[in-house]
Every structure is written in C-alpha cells, then in structure tokens.
Design a protein around this motif. Structure first.
Motif, PDB file in Angstrom:
ATOM      1  N   GLU A  66      -9.720 -43.044  -0.472  1.00  0.00           N
ATOM      2  CA  GLU A  66      -9.451 -43.648   0.834  1.00  0.00           C
ATOM      3  C   GLU A  66      -8.026 -44.187   0.892  1.00  0.00           C
ATOM      4  N   ARG A  67      -7.579 -44.767  -0.211  1.00  0.00           N
ATOM      5  CA  ARG A  67      -6.209 -45.302  -0.273  1.00  0.00           C
ATOM      6  C   ARG A  67      -5.174 -44.189  -0.102  1.00  0.00           C
ATOM      7  N   GLU A  70      -5.264 -43.362   3.646  1.00  0.00           N
ATOM      8  CA  GLU A  70      -4.776 -44.460   4.501  1.00  0.00           C
ATOM      9  C   GLU A  70      -3.286 -44.725   4.331  1.00  0.00           C
ATOM     10  N   GLU A  71      -2.789 -44.610   3.111  1.00  0.00           N
ATOM     11  CA  GLU A  71      -1.379 -44.899   2.842  1.00  0.00           C
ATOM     12  C   GLU A  71      -0.498 -43.664   2.991  1.00  0.00           C
ATOM     13  N   ASP A  72      -1.074 -42.557   3.442  1.00  0.00           N
ATOM     14  CA  ASP A  72      -0.335 -41.305   3.601  1.00  0.00           C
ATOM     15  C   ASP A  72       0.437 -40.926   2.338  1.00  0.00           C
TER      16      ASP A  72
END
Length: 108
Positions: A66-67, A70-72
C-alpha cells in the motif's frame, strides 16, 4: 556464510509510468535472483515477490505494498530484510553491497 537474508521485491504486472523502457518488475526480480545466485550462491537468501496490487494477507507485505502505491514509489522496490536498496531500476552494485554488509561473501 551469513545469516538467512530476506530479499523482497514489490512490483506489478504493469510497468510504472517512469519505467517504460525497463523490464517488468517480475523480469527484474528473476534477473536479480539469478545474478545474486551466481555471485553469492543459493543458500543464504530467501526471495519473495509481492504484487503491489494483489499482496498477500500478511500485514507486513500488505502495508508496504500500500505504501508503494500511495507514495508513488518507482517499482520494483527491492528490500533486503527491511531496508530499501533499490527502486525503479535496482543497481546490482547497491544490492551486492547491502548483502555484503549483512555478512555474505562472494563465492570463489
């Protein structure tokens, strides 16, 4: 030889937008596995590939996947144990250095 080391690659079937001319995450994972195996042998490293869009249920993998999204982050993202050692287009020299810092020695 060093302790058992976990090398985890987070990636996806689809190339990241900034990685158009690079191999897929899965191809880079297989390439890393082969290159590391030639240099250090097959015994001291455990390999795991995680699809960031279909991660396993274990929270550590799911949360990091997910990180990445989310952080592209540029994928594949390569972790040795829990340290990020490569992103987008991992460099063998950097990966080798991280493995040597954990006590692995190249085979003769």
């Amino acid at each position: 030889m060093g302790k058992n080391i976990q090398l985890t690659v987070y990636g996806a079937e689809v190339l990241c937008p900034s990685c158009v001319n690079l191999p897929s995450s899965k191809e880079q994972y297989e390439w890393l596995q082969a290159a590391i195996g030639r240099k250090f042998g097959e015994d001291a490293i455990q390999y795991k590939y995680i699809d960031i869009f279909k991660p396993p249920e274990e929270s550590q993998y799911k949360e990091f996947a997910e990180r990445v999204v989310e952080e592209d982050m540029f994928y594949p993202v390569v972790l040795i144990d829990d340290e990020i050692v490569g992103e987008g287009n991992p460099k063998l020299k950097t990966v080798y250095k991280a493995l040597e810092e954990r006590g692995l020695e190249p085979q003769a």
